[in-house]
Write an enzyme that holds these catalytic residues in place. Structure first.
Site: not given
Ligand code: 13P
Length: 344
Positions: A177, A219
């Site tokens: 991510e 992500k």
């Molecule tokens: P959000 O969708 O609120 O951005 O959170 C996703 C997430 O796991 C952030 O690390």
């Protein structure tokens, strides 16, 4: 749960019409969410809230996996069933956040570096034993006058890649991510440029660290105008720019792409995902799905307000958002469905 190969876990995470519920807020982050509904940040309130989310009936129809936090993976439902078991019973894969947070990056004012590599192999082995099947690590990239720096991008890409390799060796599918934050007044083109830079650095680092892409998911953030930019890109432009960057940077072997919502309103996050799938799904090598935190939870949190009497309403709100995003995975969502749900 039967032992599954990492490829099959990664595929299941992005099964058609399904996405991931991010419920891995750290104790500090959940405090801000609970404060918004005037609920005290006690261990029992955190447990009761997560219990509400995970025991929502039929959640497994739209949710393939849930990301948990270290405290949460050790907690139980009101009837004594461990959360991990409850999720598995509903056909939902348990996942775990393994980073320990974004800290100030030395010599780079305003930028962050995600920590958590210390003891990571040992922690992953423990989580795997507890039933986790995938993991998450979030890197944050800030856009500003002098940011991002190449220092920040290289340091975070390296850490993401080390994390991903360690996870795979321990039997967990890594969700990689790299979040490009929407804070700031930059125009959408700047976000596109920074996202492209970041993703290229991340995939080079993953290659250098021998990560098997088929056993991983990405992500990313969407390509959006800065939150304070007076000129906001519309839904179609966000979809077009986001898909263009992903096609340029993400190898076809990656099992799937699950967006974060990053502070977008719940309906807008659904609209963006829907537009991408409606227009481009046929030409993409990976499924585009969701791994939303706020955009899935906000209506449920507001409906709950900390009262057991509101649990059923809150669960209905969660299920509704999950269903809307499930439809967006197939490009079959519309605002009309929101109005119908309101009227029902
Ligand atoms: P959000 O969708 O609120 O951005 O959170 C996703 C997430 O796991 C952030 O690390």
């Amino acid at each position: 749960m039967a032992i599954q190969s990492l490829e099959s876990v990664a595929k299941a995470m992005v099964a058609p019409g399904k996405g991931i519920l991010a419920a891995d807020e750290s104790t500090g982050t959940i405090e801000r969410r609970l404060a918004g509904i005037k609920v005290a940040n006690t261990e029992e309130n955190r447990r009761a809230y997560r219990d509400l989310l995970f025991s929502a009936k039929d959640l497994g129809q739209y949710i393939s996996g849930v990301i948990l936090y270290d405290e949460t993976i050790r907690q139980k439902s009101a009837d004594g069933t461990p959360f991990v078991e409850l999720l598995a019973k509903n056909g939902i894969l348990p996942g775990i956040k393994v980073d320990t947070g974004a800290k100030d990056l030395a010599f780079c004012p305003g930028e962050k570096m995600t920590e958590g590599l210390d003891n990571l192999a040992k922690r992953c082995a423990e989580y795997r034993k507890m039933g986790a099947r995938f993991a998450k690590w979030r890197a944050v990239i800030t856009i500003g006058a002098d940011a991002p720096t190449s220092t920040c991008i290289a340091a975070n890409a390296h850490a993401l890649a080390r994390y991903a390799a360690i996870c795979q060796e321990a039997g967990l599918v890594p969700i990689v991510e790299p979040e490009v934050l929407m804070d700031g007044n930059h125009i959408v083109h700047r976000c596109e440029e920074v996202t492209e830079w970041t993703l290229n650095a991340v995939y080079e680092a993953l290659y250098l660290n021998r990560v098997v892409l088929e056993r991983s998911a990405l992500k990313p953030s969407m390509v959006l105008s800065g939150k304070d930019c007076p000129e906001q890109a519309d839904v179609e432009e966000v979809a077009e720019r986001t898909v263009r960057v992903l096609k340029r940077c993400v190898p076809a072997a990656v099992a799937g792409i699950v967006f974060l919502s990053g502070g977008q309103s719940d309906e807008l996050a659904t609209e963006h995902l829907n537009a991408m799938n409606r227009k481009y799904a046929g030409e993409l090598p990976w499924p585009l799905s969701f791994s939303y935190g706020r955009a899935l939870q906000q209506p449920a949190l507001k409906a709950w307000k900390g009262s057991p009497a509101n649990v059923a309403t809150a669960q209905a709100a969660l299920l509704h958002r999950a269903r809307m995003n499930g439809l967006a995975c197939a490009g079959r969502y519309s605002g009309e469905l929101e109005r119908q749900a309101l009227a029902a």
